[in-house]
Design a protein around this motif. Structure first.
Motif, PDB file in Angstrom:
ATOM      1  N   LEU A  56      -4.572   4.032 -10.186  1.00 13.69           N
ATOM      2  CA  LEU A  56      -4.357   4.539  -8.829  1.00 13.69           C
ATOM      3  C   LEU A  56      -5.655   4.550  -8.015  1.00 13.69           C
ATOM      4  CD1 LEU A  56      -1.807   7.421  -9.507  1.00 13.69           C
ATOM      5  CD2 LEU A  56      -1.384   5.209  -8.440  1.00 13.69           C
ATOM      6  N   ASN A  59      -6.149   1.041  -6.884  1.00 10.60           N
ATOM      7  CA  ASN A  59      -5.193   0.701  -5.823  1.00 10.60           C
ATOM      8  C   ASN A  59      -5.648   1.251  -4.472  1.00 10.60           C
ATOM      9  OD1 ASN A  59      -3.288  -0.857  -7.184  1.00 10.60           O
ATOM     10  ND2 ASN A  59      -2.155   0.924  -7.909  1.00 10.60           N
ATOM     11  N   THR A  92       6.766  -2.534  -8.226  1.00  8.85           N
ATOM     12  CA  THR A  92       5.585  -1.786  -8.660  1.00  8.85           C
ATOM     13  C   THR A  92       5.958  -0.443  -9.295  1.00  8.85           C
ATOM     14  OG1 THR A  92       4.075  -2.813  -7.077  1.00  8.85           O
ATOM     15  CG2 THR A  92       3.495  -0.626  -7.863  1.00  8.85           C
ATOM     16  N   ALA A  93       6.881   0.280  -8.695  1.00 11.07           N
ATOM     17  CA  ALA A  93       7.244   1.608  -9.200  1.00 11.07           C
ATOM     18  C   ALA A  93       7.729   1.578 -10.651  1.00 11.07           C
ATOM     19  CB  ALA A  93       8.290   2.251  -8.292  1.00 11.07           C
ATOM     20  N   GLY A  95       6.860  -0.429 -12.988  1.00 10.80           N
ATOM     21  CA  GLY A  95       5.682  -0.642 -13.818  1.00 10.80           C
ATOM     22  C   GLY A  95       4.850   0.616 -13.970  1.00 10.80           C
ATOM     23  N   LEU A  96       4.720   1.393 -12.895  1.00 14.55           N
ATOM     24  CA  LEU A  96       3.944   2.630 -12.956  1.00 14.55           C
ATOM     25  C   LEU A  96       4.648   3.673 -13.819  1.00 14.55           C
ATOM     26  CD1 LEU A  96       1.361   3.936 -11.979  1.00 14.55           C
ATOM     27  CD2 LEU A  96       2.578   4.724  -9.943  1.00 14.55           C
ATOM     28  N   ASP A 100       3.073   5.533 -17.147  1.00 18.57           N
ATOM     29  CA  ASP A 100       3.033   6.983 -17.307  1.00 18.57           C
ATOM     30  C   ASP A 100       3.697   7.424 -18.605  1.00 18.57           C
ATOM     31  OD1 ASP A 100       2.280   9.548 -16.282  1.00 18.57           O
ATOM     32  OD2 ASP A 100       4.375   9.905 -15.745  1.00 18.57           O
ATOM     33  N   THR A 148       1.335  -4.649 -11.470  1.00 18.62           N
ATOM     34  CA  THR A 148       0.631  -3.796 -10.509  1.00 18.62           C
ATOM     35  C   THR A 148       0.805  -2.332 -10.874  1.00 18.62           C
ATOM     36  OG1 THR A 148       0.857  -5.373  -8.696  1.00 18.62           O
ATOM     37  CG2 THR A 148       0.511  -3.079  -8.097  1.00 18.62           C
ATOM     38  N   GLY A 149       2.023  -1.953 -11.187  1.00 22.08           N
ATOM     39  CA  GLY A 149       2.285  -0.569 -11.548  1.00 22.08           C
ATOM     40  C   GLY A 149       1.685  -0.195 -12.883  1.00 22.08           C
ATOM     41  N   GLY A 187       1.322   0.395  -5.056  1.00 18.82           N
ATOM     42  CA  GLY A 187       0.921   1.256  -6.165  1.00 18.82           C
ATOM     43  C   GLY A 187       0.621   2.668  -5.715  1.00 18.82           C
ATOM     44  N   SER A 190       3.966   4.333  -4.814  1.00 18.50           N
ATOM     45  CA  SER A 190       4.749   4.640  -6.015  1.00 18.50           C
ATOM     46  C   SER A 190       4.154   5.820  -6.766  1.00 18.50           C
ATOM     47  CB  SER A 190       4.788   3.405  -6.930  1.00 18.50           C
ATOM     48  OG  SER A 190       5.422   2.318  -6.294  1.00 18.50           O
ATOM     49  N   GLY A 191       2.824   5.871  -6.842  1.00 19.25           N
ATOM     50  CA  GLY A 191       2.177   6.994  -7.520  1.00 19.25           C
ATOM     51  C   GLY A 191       2.467   8.313  -6.841  1.00 19.25           C
TER      52      GLY A 191
END
Length: 251
Positions: A56, A59, A92-93, A95-96, A100, A148-149, A187, A190-191
């Protein structure tokens, strides 16, 4: 300034020193090649910070940097960059969320392997100038979004897509910058949406951003002074060095 200092209090002096040195070096390479910021920086920062913090923070820096280069992107980027960029935003979301949910040691190993994959991809034979079909372009966009995520690294699929073709290097660079800028903004969003974007991570990204501007500016000066074969060789060296360094640190 006091507010930023308070947010950064959660980081040790060693963590901040690593972040400063790695950010300056990665920004120079980004200015020279048009990519490499996340590929180089995530494996290093993820050893000092949590993988989510590292992704993050990068990003934030990459998104701000792309906004300063919007004219170059609109003038020089290939049209396929828009298609890939939209898909990156959409994927992206997920992947994030995967990052996590992944244990930190496993996440660090996977991030290093992702960097290694980009090096091998760039070794594939150079193709013609024509853009690949919609299936290939779509696959690049989806995989870049997931990466990316998970790793702040849309580069492994995107770099070979552009650099591996016989197109002007400015077109390749501007296209990659545009995609990576959208990826970074996706990113960040999404974070924030899933609740893993911390205030101290934002502060770290903002504090390091002037170093990003400096390193990127110096790298851009070098970009205008090297030949196309030398530039493409630099791309391969950067990818290989980043992957090797990440694997050595894990061992």
């Amino acid at each position: 300034m006091e507010l930023i200092a308070e947010f950064l209090a959660g980081f040790t002096s060693v963590q901040i020193a690593i972040a400063v040195a790695a950010t300056l070096g990665a920004a120079f390479i980004r200015g020279l090649t048009g990519f490499g910021f996340g590929i180089l920086l995530v494996p290093i920062l993820a050893l000092a910070l949590t993988p989510v913090q590292a992704v993050l923070a990068i990003n934030i820096m990459a998104g701000l940097l792309a906004l300063t280069e919007i004219r170059l992107i609109l003038r020089e980027a290939e049209r396929s960059a828009l298609t890939i960029g939209v898909l990156v935003v959409l994927f992206t979301a997920p992947g994030l969320l995967a990052l996590d949910a992944t244990p930190q040691d496993i996440a660090r190993l996977l991030i290093a392997l992702i960097a290694l994959s980009a090096f091998f991809a760039i070794l594939l034979p150079k193709r013609g100038a024509q853009a690949p079909g919609p299936v290939t372009t779509g696959a690049v966009g989806i995989s870049a979004g997931l990466l990316t995520g998970f790793a702040a690294m849309p580069g492994p699929p995107v770099v070979p897509y552009f650099v591996g073709r016989d197109i002007p290097r400015m077109t390749a660079k501007a296209s990659m910058i545009g995609i990576f800028g959208l990826a970074a903004l996706a990113g960040i969003g999404s974070g924030a949406a899933i609740g893993v974007l911390e205030w101290r991570t934002i502060a770290l990204g903002l504090v390091l951003f002037p170093l990003v501007l400096l390193g990127n500016w110096v790298g851009s000066l070098a970009f205008g002074k090297v030949s196309d074969p030398v530039w493409r060789a630099c791309v391969g060296v950067v990818l290989g060095a980043a992957a090797l360094a990440a694997l050595i640190k894990l061992i």
